[in-house]
Design an enzyme around this catalytic site. Structure first.
Site, PDB file in Angstrom:
ATOM      1  N   LYS A  36       0.836  -1.207   0.000  1.00  0.00           N
ATOM      2  CA  LYS A  36       0.000   0.000   0.000  1.00  0.00           C
ATOM      3  C   LYS A  36       0.876   1.266   0.000  1.00  0.00           C
ATOM      4  O   LYS A  36       2.104   1.187   0.175  1.00  0.00           O
ATOM      5  CB  LYS A  36      -0.919  -0.042   1.218  1.00  0.00           C
ATOM      6  CG  LYS A  36      -1.874  -1.242   1.266  1.00  0.00           C
ATOM      7  CD  LYS A  36      -2.824  -1.114   2.451  1.00  0.00           C
ATOM      8  CE  LYS A  36      -3.502  -2.406   2.820  1.00  0.00           C
ATOM      9  NZ  LYS A  36      -4.409  -2.251   3.987  1.00  0.00           N
ATOM     10  N   TYR A  76     -12.359  -2.517  -2.380  1.00  0.00           N
ATOM     11  CA  TYR A  76     -12.800  -2.615  -0.983  1.00  0.00           C
ATOM     12  C   TYR A  76     -14.322  -2.626  -0.859  1.00  0.00           C
ATOM     13  O   TYR A  76     -14.851  -2.267   0.193  1.00  0.00           O
ATOM     14  CB  TYR A  76     -12.195  -1.466  -0.177  1.00  0.00           C
ATOM     15  CG  TYR A  76     -10.758  -1.724   0.250  1.00  0.00           C
ATOM     16  CD1 TYR A  76     -10.402  -2.882   0.946  1.00  0.00           C
ATOM     17  CD2 TYR A  76      -9.758  -0.796  -0.013  1.00  0.00           C
ATOM     18  CE1 TYR A  76      -9.095  -3.122   1.342  1.00  0.00           C
ATOM     19  CE2 TYR A  76      -8.430  -1.025   0.378  1.00  0.00           C
ATOM     20  CZ  TYR A  76      -8.113  -2.194   1.062  1.00  0.00           C
ATOM     21  OH  TYR A  76      -6.813  -2.434   1.467  1.00  0.00           O
ATOM     22  N   ASN A 139      -1.417  -0.386   7.511  1.00  0.00           N
ATOM     23  CA  ASN A 139      -0.827  -1.695   7.823  1.00  0.00           C
ATOM     24  C   ASN A 139      -0.092  -2.307   6.630  1.00  0.00           C
ATOM     25  O   ASN A 139       0.081  -3.505   6.531  1.00  0.00           O
ATOM     26  CB  ASN A 139      -1.892  -2.640   8.406  1.00  0.00           C
ATOM     27  CG  ASN A 139      -3.051  -2.878   7.472  1.00  0.00           C
ATOM     28  OD1 ASN A 139      -3.048  -2.396   6.327  1.00  0.00           O
ATOM     29  ND2 ASN A 139      -4.042  -3.624   7.920  1.00  0.00           N
ATOM     30  N   HIS A 142      -1.738  -5.746   1.638  1.00  0.00           N
ATOM     31  CA  HIS A 142      -3.036  -6.404   1.451  1.00  0.00           C
ATOM     32  C   HIS A 142      -2.770  -7.754   0.820  1.00  0.00           C
ATOM     33  O   HIS A 142      -1.868  -7.884  -0.011  1.00  0.00           O
ATOM     34  CB  HIS A 142      -3.927  -5.583   0.509  1.00  0.00           C
ATOM     35  CG  HIS A 142      -5.103  -6.362  -0.010  1.00  0.00           C
ATOM     36  ND1 HIS A 142      -6.308  -6.425   0.663  1.00  0.00           N
ATOM     37  CD2 HIS A 142      -5.253  -7.145  -1.115  1.00  0.00           C
ATOM     38  CE1 HIS A 142      -7.146  -7.210  -0.017  1.00  0.00           C
ATOM     39  NE2 HIS A 142      -6.523  -7.662  -1.101  1.00  0.00           N
ATOM     40  N   GLU A 153     -10.052 -10.283  -7.341  1.00  0.00           N
ATOM     41  CA  GLU A 153      -9.096  -9.184  -7.186  1.00  0.00           C
ATOM     42  C   GLU A 153      -8.012  -9.220  -8.265  1.00  0.00           C
ATOM     43  O   GLU A 153      -7.600  -8.169  -8.768  1.00  0.00           O
ATOM     44  CB  GLU A 153      -8.482  -9.219  -5.782  1.00  0.00           C
ATOM     45  CG  GLU A 153      -9.506  -8.876  -4.703  1.00  0.00           C
ATOM     46  CD  GLU A 153      -8.973  -8.980  -3.285  1.00  0.00           C
ATOM     47  OE1 GLU A 153      -9.760  -8.742  -2.350  1.00  0.00           O
ATOM     48  OE2 GLU A 153      -7.783  -9.307  -3.086  1.00  0.00           O
TER      49      GLU A 153
HETATM   50  P1  IDP Z   1      -7.172  -7.346   5.743  1.00  0.00           P
HETATM   51  O1  IDP Z   1      -6.434  -6.252   4.999  1.00  0.00           O
HETATM   52  O2  IDP Z   1      -6.282  -7.978   6.765  1.00  0.00           O
HETATM   53  O3  IDP Z   1      -7.843  -8.335   4.847  1.00  0.00           O
HETATM   54  P2  IDP Z   1      -9.831  -6.269   6.276  1.00  0.00           P
HETATM   55  O4  IDP Z   1     -10.660  -6.582   7.483  1.00  0.00           O
HETATM   56  O5  IDP Z   1     -10.251  -6.850   4.976  1.00  0.00           O
HETATM   57  O6  IDP Z   1      -8.315  -6.631   6.616  1.00  0.00           O
HETATM   58  O7  IDP Z   1      -9.800  -4.678   6.150  1.00  0.00           O
HETATM   59  C1  IDP Z   1      -9.277  -4.066   4.992  1.00  0.00           C
HETATM   60  C2  IDP Z   1      -8.384  -2.932   5.428  1.00  0.00           C
HETATM   61  O8  IDP Z   1      -9.182  -1.940   6.037  1.00  0.00           O
HETATM   62  C3  IDP Z   1      -7.345  -3.309   6.476  1.00  0.00           C
HETATM   63  O9  IDP Z   1      -6.158  -3.832   5.937  1.00  0.00           O
HETATM   64  C4  IDP Z   1      -7.105  -1.989   7.163  1.00  0.00           C
HETATM   65  O10 IDP Z   1      -6.142  -1.205   6.474  1.00  0.00           O
HETATM   66  C5  IDP Z   1      -8.461  -1.308   7.065  1.00  0.00           C
HETATM   67  N1  IDP Z   1      -9.207  -1.450   8.326  1.00  0.00           N
HETATM   68  C6  IDP Z   1      -9.749  -2.579   8.828  1.00  0.00           C
HETATM   69  N2  IDP Z   1     -10.338  -2.343  10.007  1.00  0.00           N
HETATM   70  C7  IDP Z   1     -10.158  -1.016  10.256  1.00  0.00           C
HETATM   71  C8  IDP Z   1     -10.547  -0.166  11.337  1.00  0.00           C
HETATM   72  O11 IDP Z   1     -11.189  -0.575  12.313  1.00  0.00           O
HETATM   73  N3  IDP Z   1     -10.172   1.144  11.218  1.00  0.00           N
HETATM   74  C9  IDP Z   1      -9.486   1.639  10.173  1.00  0.00           C
HETATM   75  N4  IDP Z   1      -9.100   0.870   9.144  1.00  0.00           N
HETATM   76  C10 IDP Z   1      -9.434  -0.446   9.181  1.00  0.00           C
HETATM   77 MG    MG Z   2      -9.452  -8.133   3.565  1.00  0.00          MG
END
Ligand code: IDP
Ligand code: MG
Length: 179
Positions: A36, A76, A139, A142, A153
């Site tokens: 990212k 997303y 983080n 992805h 995707e």
């Molecule tokens: P993943 O990336 O581990 O699959 P997902 O639950 O699919 O996680 O969420 C997609 C992305 O959305 C996450 O990587 C993170 O960057 C963001 N995200 C998830 N939960 C939160 C939150 O509670 N606050 C802000 N951003 C979030």
């Molecule tokens: Mg995800």
């Protein structure tokens, strides 16, 4: 295309003389990974790519993308109703990212484990998020979370001609022969 046929056909029966299951056949999968915008800005692209390569995963697609809102929202879409959806789309479109297609036995599970838990404070040390990130909204990486999402995707991020199938000399040292 999330699921690929085995590169090397299984030549021996999967059941022994007593009909017991002998091996779990390796499943060669393709999955989408994004480094990212925070990973690009923090100069971590090379190190993250090295981790995937060193694991043995095969790079079959790679590009730098300045994502537009439409692609970000489609990527997303499953999170559209979440309170963080708009900030997530803002973030993913805030600078270029690196899109990767990676292939290998059980690649989907391997990439999820290598990247670590979504919330970096819950991610194990040794994972990318556990070593390099602090915030859930930043983080770094992805990875597709299943066969269906990997197929969807990959089709969203890569045209068919941008994914390359090829053999590597090292594959015989990385992918075990069928038992
Ligand atoms: P993943 O990336 O581990 O699959 P997902 O639950 O699919 O996680 O969420 C997609 C992305 O959305 C996450 O990587 C993170 O960057 C963001 N995200 C998830 N939960 C939160 C939150 O509670 N606050 C802000 N951003 C979030
Ligand atoms: Mg995800």
């Amino acid at each position: 295309m999330g699921l690929l046929p085995l590169r090397r056909p299984t030549t021996k029966p999967l059941r022994g003389a007593n009909n017991e299951r002998k091996v779990t056949p390796a499943v060669t999968e393709r999955t989408l990974v994004l480094i990212k915008p925070d990973g690009v800005q923090r100069l971590l692209v090379g190190r993250i790519l090295a981790r995937y390569e060193e694991r043995g995963l095969k790079l079959v697609g790679l590009k730098l993308v300045q994502v537009d809102r439409d692609l970000a929202e489609r990527h997303y879409a499953v999170h559209r109703e979440k309170p963080f959806f708009n900030s997530l789309v803002d973030f993913i479109t805030s600078g270029p990212l690196v899109a990767l297609a990676l292939e290998g036995p059980n690649a989907i599970a391997v990439l999820r484990a290598t990247n670590g838990a979504t919330r970096p404070w819950e991610a194990a040390p040794g994972t990318i998020r556990g070593d390099l990130a602090l915030e859930v909204a930043q983080n770094i990486v992805h990875a597709s979370d299943g066969l269906d999402t990997a197929a969807t995707e990959l089709a969203l991020w890569f045209k068919p001609g941008e994914l390359v199938s090829y053999e590597r000399e090292i594959d015989r040292w990385v992918v075990a022969p069928a038992d």
